[in-house]
Design an enzyme around this catalytic site. Structure first.
Site, short mmCIF file in Angstrom:
data_model
loop_
_atom_site.label_atom_id
_atom_site.label_comp_id
_atom_site.label_asym_id
_atom_site.label_seq_id
_atom_site.Cartn_x
_atom_site.Cartn_y
_atom_site.Cartn_z
N LYS A 27 0.86 -1.18 0.00
CA LYS A 27 0.00 0.00 0.00
C LYS A 27 0.90 1.23 0.00
O LYS A 27 1.83 1.31 0.80
CB LYS A 27 -0.81 -0.02 1.31
CG LYS A 27 -2.24 0.38 1.17
CD LYS A 27 -2.93 0.22 2.53
CE LYS A 27 -4.20 1.02 2.62
NZ LYS A 27 -5.17 0.79 1.58
N LYS A 29 1.01 5.75 -0.45
CA LYS A 29 0.22 6.91 0.01
C LYS A 29 -0.95 7.19 -0.95
O LYS A 29 -2.01 7.61 -0.53
CB LYS A 29 1.14 8.13 0.12
CG LYS A 29 0.49 9.30 0.79
CD LYS A 29 1.47 10.32 1.30
CE LYS A 29 0.72 11.52 1.86
NZ LYS A 29 1.11 12.78 1.26
N GLY A 31 -2.27 4.95 -3.38
CA GLY A 31 -2.97 3.82 -3.98
C GLY A 31 -2.24 2.53 -3.66
O GLY A 31 -1.32 2.51 -2.86
N ASN A 32 -2.68 1.46 -4.32
CA ASN A 32 -2.13 0.15 -3.99
C ASN A 32 -1.33 -0.42 -5.15
O ASN A 32 -1.51 -0.03 -6.29
CB ASN A 32 -3.26 -0.82 -3.65
CG ASN A 32 -4.00 -0.36 -2.41
OD1 ASN A 32 -3.43 0.32 -1.56
ND2 ASN A 32 -5.27 -0.71 -2.32
N VAL A 33 -0.47 -1.40 -4.80
CA VAL A 33 0.31 -2.09 -5.83
C VAL A 33 -0.12 -3.56 -5.82
O VAL A 33 -0.22 -4.17 -4.74
CB VAL A 33 1.82 -1.97 -5.54
CG1 VAL A 33 2.63 -2.61 -6.66
CG2 VAL A 33 2.24 -0.51 -5.36
N LYS A 48 0.76 -0.62 -10.30
CA LYS A 48 0.53 0.41 -9.28
C LYS A 48 -0.68 1.24 -9.70
O LYS A 48 -0.73 1.77 -10.80
CB LYS A 48 1.77 1.29 -9.20
CG LYS A 48 1.83 2.21 -8.03
CD LYS A 48 3.18 2.92 -8.05
CE LYS A 48 3.59 3.43 -6.73
NZ LYS A 48 4.95 3.91 -6.69
N ASP A 142 17.04 10.79 -3.78
CA ASP A 142 16.29 10.21 -2.66
C ASP A 142 16.62 8.72 -2.48
O ASP A 142 15.72 7.91 -2.26
CB ASP A 142 14.79 10.42 -2.90
CG ASP A 142 13.98 10.37 -1.61
OD1 ASP A 142 14.58 10.48 -0.52
OD2 ASP A 142 12.75 10.20 -1.69
N ASN A 147 13.28 3.15 -0.79
CA ASN A 147 13.14 3.32 -2.23
C ASN A 147 13.92 2.27 -3.03
O ASN A 147 14.11 2.42 -4.23
CB ASN A 147 13.61 4.72 -2.65
CG ASN A 147 12.62 5.78 -2.22
OD1 ASN A 147 11.47 5.47 -1.93
ND2 ASN A 147 13.06 7.02 -2.17
N ASP A 160 11.00 4.39 -7.33
CA ASP A 160 10.57 5.69 -6.84
C ASP A 160 11.45 6.83 -7.32
O ASP A 160 12.39 7.25 -6.63
CB ASP A 160 10.52 5.68 -5.30
CG ASP A 160 9.52 6.69 -4.80
OD1 ASP A 160 9.27 7.67 -5.53
OD2 ASP A 160 8.97 6.50 -3.70
#
Ligand code: AMP
Length: 285
Positions: A27, A29, A31-33, A48, A142, A147, A160
């Site tokens: 899950k 922020k 939506g879901n994968v 995703k 990042d 990630n 990401d």
């Protein structure tokens, strides 16, 4: 995402009906994968699913578009592939390479630290992947365990690209990234370049071997203060060769940091890395 990137016109337009949807993988922020499989070719992917309303509410359309366009153009065994994307009235779908061994972050939580072999292998993989990114004028900005995903053989996959930038000049001034991994030049609001990624992989190498990031403190201000002073404490348990590598990456002046090529040639990396380059899977619909 109303206007697709120029290259997408060469791809076949997919819809959700082209997929069989499997178990949820996680899950996020927005939506879901899900694990998913193309009905026609049985090719396995991670799908995703992001809700347009949430992306719009947070004003992240521009960032998402940038993330998608950057990731769709990168092809490297240690960078998570973004094969395709499409949308319907309410959702945006990203068709991603499936990383069967999940998040590096969870691996670190399970074992608290990684051994020298795993860490050195990750350092070599990241140095190679970032050499590729920087050659395309992409700075990730990042890099952190959350990630990074793991492929079938445990090889690292940079995921990401939400904070990454594609810049012709390679010099930026935006403040972004995660507190513990922020380099001094970003904290101080200076212009910065691709050498921010060298700092981040120095922080990562420390966290993987020690179990916590080097500048972790009880408050944000204290973390900032320690970062700009480069106040690192090396535990006695840290292998000498690893300490040598980390101390040559965690340098206040970006120009003094080891280069990505020097990381790959570093004696500690060369002794312990067990990098195997996996074949790149191509999606067929
Ligand atoms: P995200 O929205 O990118 O933060 O993803 C939420 C969670 O789904 C992650 O924390 C992973 O555990 C999982 N996940 C995301 N992408 C993949 C992938 N390509 N392969 C396997 N698991 C994934």
């Amino acid at each position: 995402m109303s206007s697709p990137s120029p290259t997408s016109s060469f791809r076949r337009l997919l819809t959700i009906d082209d997929f069989e949807i499997g178990r949820p993988l996680g899950k996020g922020k927005f939506g879901n994968v899900y694990l998913a499989r193309l009905k026609k070719s049985h090719f396995i992917v991670a799908l995703k699913v992001l809700f347009k309303s949430q992306i719009e509410k947070e004003g992240l359309e521009h960032q998402l578009r940038r993330e998608v366009e950057i990731q769709a153009h990168l092809q490297h065994p240690n960078i998570l592939r973004l094969y395709n994307y499409f949308h319907d009235a309410r959702r945006i779908y990203l068709v991603l390479e499936y990383a069967p061994r999940g998040e590096l972050y969870k691996e670190l939580q399970r074992n608290s630290t990684l051994d020298e072999q795993c860490t050195a292998t990750i350092m070599e993989e990241l140095a190679d992947a970032l050499t590729y990114c920087h050659s395309k004028k992409v700075i990730h900005r990042d890099i952190k365990p959350e990630n990074l995903l793991l492929g079938l053989r445990g090889e690292v996959k940079i995921a990401d690209f939400g904070w990454s930038v594609h810049t012709l000049s390679l010099r930026r001034r935006t403040m972004c990234g995660t507190l513990d991994y922020l380099p001094p030049e970003m904290i101080e609001g200076k212009t910065y370049d691709e050498k921010v990624d060298l700092w981040c992989i120095g922080v990562l190498c420390y966290e993987l071997l020690v179990g916590n990031p080097p500048f972790e403190s009880s408050s944000h201000n204290e973390t900032y203060r320690r970062i700009v002073k480069v106040d690192v404490r090396y535990p006695l348990s840290l292998p000498v060769g690893a300490q040598d590598l980390i101390s040559k990456l965690l340098r206040y002046h970006p120009s003094e940091r080891l280069t990505l090529a020097q990381i790959q040639k570093h004696p500690w990396v060369k002794t312990h890395s067990r990098r195997v380059i996996p074949p790149c899977g191509q999606m067929t619909s």
